[in-house]
Scaffold this motif. Structure first.
Motif, PDB file in Angstrom:
ATOM      1  N   LYS A  80       0.831  -1.215   0.000  1.00  0.00           N
ATOM      2  CA  LYS A  80       0.000   0.000   0.000  1.00  0.00           C
ATOM      3  C   LYS A  80       0.860   1.257   0.000  1.00  0.00           C
ATOM      4  O   LYS A  80       0.543   2.240  -0.664  1.00  0.00           O
ATOM      5  N   GLY A  81       1.964   1.216   0.735  1.00  0.00           N
ATOM      6  CA  GLY A  81       2.824   2.384   0.834  1.00  0.00           C
ATOM      7  C   GLY A  81       3.792   2.548  -0.317  1.00  0.00           C
ATOM      8  O   GLY A  81       4.432   3.593  -0.439  1.00  0.00           O
ATOM      9  N   THR A  82       3.918   1.522  -1.178  1.00  0.00           N
ATOM     10  CA  THR A  82       4.835   1.616  -2.320  1.00  0.00           C
ATOM     11  C   THR A  82       4.050   1.721  -3.620  1.00  0.00           C
ATOM     12  O   THR A  82       3.885   2.814  -4.163  1.00  0.00           O
ATOM     13  N   THR A 100      -0.436  -8.808  -2.308  1.00  0.00           N
ATOM     14  CA  THR A 100       0.782  -8.343  -2.963  1.00  0.00           C
ATOM     15  C   THR A 100       0.411  -7.810  -4.341  1.00  0.00           C
ATOM     16  O   THR A 100      -0.771  -7.738  -4.699  1.00  0.00           O
ATOM     17  N   ASN A 101       1.417  -7.424  -5.107  1.00  0.00           N
ATOM     18  CA  ASN A 101       1.171  -6.931  -6.451  1.00  0.00           C
ATOM     19  C   ASN A 101       2.148  -7.588  -7.417  1.00  0.00           C
ATOM     20  O   ASN A 101       3.361  -7.440  -7.258  1.00  0.00           O
ATOM     21  N   THR A 102       1.626  -8.330  -8.377  1.00  0.00           N
ATOM     22  CA  THR A 102       2.469  -8.958  -9.397  1.00  0.00           C
ATOM     23  C   THR A 102       2.419  -8.195 -10.719  1.00  0.00           C
ATOM     24  O   THR A 102       3.100  -8.571 -11.678  1.00  0.00           O
ATOM     25  N   ALA A 132       1.211   0.391 -10.665  1.00  0.00           N
ATOM     26  CA  ALA A 132       2.209  -0.665 -10.864  1.00  0.00           C
ATOM     27  C   ALA A 132       3.185  -0.291 -11.964  1.00  0.00           C
ATOM     28  O   ALA A 132       4.393  -0.529 -11.848  1.00  0.00           O
ATOM     29  N   VAL A 133       2.676   0.311 -13.033  1.00  0.00           N
ATOM     30  CA  VAL A 133       3.529   0.732 -14.145  1.00  0.00           C
ATOM     31  C   VAL A 133       4.515   1.801 -13.687  1.00  0.00           C
ATOM     32  O   VAL A 133       5.720   1.733 -13.972  1.00  0.00           O
ATOM     33  N   LEU A 134       4.040   2.801 -12.969  1.00  0.00           N
ATOM     34  CA  LEU A 134       4.914   3.885 -12.510  1.00  0.00           C
ATOM     35  C   LEU A 134       5.937   3.388 -11.498  1.00  0.00           C
ATOM     36  O   LEU A 134       7.088   3.844 -11.489  1.00  0.00           O
ATOM     37  N   PHE A 135       5.544   2.443 -10.663  1.00  0.00           N
ATOM     38  CA  PHE A 135       6.487   1.833  -9.718  1.00  0.00           C
ATOM     39  C   PHE A 135       7.629   1.171 -10.482  1.00  0.00           C
ATOM     40  O   PHE A 135       8.810   1.355 -10.155  1.00  0.00           O
ATOM     41  N   ALA A 136       7.291   0.387 -11.512  1.00  0.00           N
ATOM     42  CA  ALA A 136       8.311  -0.291 -12.311  1.00  0.00           C
ATOM     43  C   ALA A 136       9.176   0.712 -13.058  1.00  0.00           C
ATOM     44  O   ALA A 136      10.399   0.563 -13.131  1.00  0.00           O
ATOM     45  N   LEU A 137       8.569   1.750 -13.614  1.00  0.00           N
ATOM     46  CA  LEU A 137       9.326   2.758 -14.354  1.00  0.00           C
ATOM     47  C   LEU A 137      10.312   3.494 -13.451  1.00  0.00           C
ATOM     48  O   LEU A 137      11.434   3.817 -13.862  1.00  0.00           O
ATOM     49  N   ALA A 138       9.902   3.757 -12.218  1.00  0.00           N
ATOM     50  CA  ALA A 138      10.806   4.414 -11.271  1.00  0.00           C
ATOM     51  C   ALA A 138      12.018   3.542 -11.003  1.00  0.00           C
ATOM     52  O   ALA A 138      13.153   4.028 -10.903  1.00  0.00           O
ATOM     53  N   GLY A 163       8.335   9.602  -6.891  1.00  0.00           N
ATOM     54  CA  GLY A 163       9.589  10.332  -7.058  1.00  0.00           C
ATOM     55  C   GLY A 163       9.989  10.523  -8.510  1.00  0.00           C
ATOM     56  O   GLY A 163      11.178  10.634  -8.819  1.00  0.00           O
ATOM     57  N   LEU A 164       9.002  10.592  -9.393  1.00  0.00           N
ATOM     58  CA  LEU A 164       9.266  10.730 -10.822  1.00  0.00           C
ATOM     59  C   LEU A 164       9.130  12.188 -11.257  1.00  0.00           C
ATOM     60  O   LEU A 164       8.180  12.872 -10.876  1.00  0.00           O
ATOM     61  N   LYS A 165      10.060  12.653 -12.047  1.00  0.00           N
ATOM     62  CA  LYS A 165       9.969  13.996 -12.609  1.00  0.00           C
ATOM     63  C   LYS A 165       9.168  13.939 -13.905  1.00  0.00           C
ATOM     64  O   LYS A 165       9.259  12.984 -14.661  1.00  0.00           O
ATOM     65  N   GLY A 166       8.394  14.984 -14.143  1.00  0.00           N
ATOM     66  CA  GLY A 166       7.601  15.016 -15.355  1.00  0.00           C
ATOM     67  C   GLY A 166       6.446  15.974 -15.231  1.00  0.00           C
ATOM     68  O   GLY A 166       6.535  16.986 -14.538  1.00  0.00           O
TER      69      GLY A 166
END
Length: 270
Positions: A80-82, A100-102, A132-138, A163-166
């Motif tokens: 939840k926090g990530t 969890t998240n797969t 999930a996509v943004l987590f992986a991209l980070a 923490g993504l710039k854009g």
């Protein structure tokens, strides 16, 4: 007989039973996997009933429950926090049910050979799949990320949380040049409004990735192929995240060699 499910509202379109059933048959495991229509109002009752069933091994979670699941299932891994969204509930070693998240790993799998370090990326959507996509991209260290979404403030908050710039822009905004474009929304899915994007600003080496898999050939992917851009369809992510969930449910890794993957794709596209 032990079993697992996929829950959502709607859920009839789900191809997850085909995937898990194929793997169960290939491994000759006794078990079942099915769909279960669960509305938001029924979610608490669903988990109360299923967690009391010793044969229930867990479930995959799809729209609109990927965030609401945290209200009902333990989250010791801090998902939840990530990522902020869960797509899998499974029985842990102590017999307690965990979430969890797969999706993040499933999204990354078909991009494994692509270096996206510092590359500009566009993501459409700001829901559970987009998280999930943004987590992986980070984790991949991409460059500036543009999120297109109806609610621009929600999209901007998501960028900040990872923490993504854009920048965050409305869905009607002109697509900026990008190395990767990801549709992480339900737009273009059967029964949903279409995703109308002008892909002309994209360079010739851009990749267009659509997480929607029903239909498999979305208008977005058709437009990308018309421009001869590289594409990744929703089955790649669907199969990748399902493989991780299958092992959590049934205690065995599914067969993922080329022969089995091709047969599975044939089944899913039949």
């Amino acid at each position: 007989m032990i079993y697992a499910e996929v829950i959502g509202d709607p859920i009839a379109h789900s191809k997850s039973p085909i995937i898990h059933g194929f793997w169960l048959d290939a491994l000759k495991l006794e078990g079942a996997y099915r769909t279960c229509h669960v509305t938001p109002d029924d979610l608490a009752g669903y988990f109360a009933k299923r967690t009391a069933d010793p044969d229930w091994r867990g479930c995959n979670v799809t729209l609109p429950h990927k965030q609401a699941v945290f209200d009902h299932i333990a989250d010791p891994g801090g998902v939840k926090g990530t990522i902020g969204a869960a797509n899998t509930v499974f029985r842990g070693e102590d017999n307690a049910f965990l979430c969890t998240n797969t999706d993040a790993a499933g999204f990354y799998a078909p991009l494994g050979g692509v270096d996206l370090t510092g590359a500009p990326v566009v993501v459409i959507g700001a829901g559970g799949a987009a998280r999930a996509v943004l987590f992986a991209l980070a984790k991949l260290g991409v460059g500036p990320v543009t999120v297109l979404n109806r609610n621009v403030l929600k999209a901007a908050a998501l960028l900040s949380s990872f923490g993504l710039k854009g920048q965050a822009l409305p869905l009607t905004a002109t697509l900026p040049p990008a190395t990767l474009v990801v549709n992480a929304s339900s737009l273009g899915m059967a029964g949903q409004p279409p995703l109308d994007l002008d892909l002309d600003p994209l360079p010739e080496d851009a990749i267009v990735y659509d997480v929607v898999y029903a239909p498999l050939e979305t208008p977005l992917l058709a437009a990308a192929r018309a421009r001869k851009l590289d594409t990744i369809d929703g089955l790649d992510m669907l199969i990748g995240q399902a493989a991780l969930a299958f092992e959590l449910f049934f205690g065995a890794a599914p067969p993922r060699d080329e022969e089995h993957d091709l047969k599975l794709r044939d089944l899913l596209t039949a």
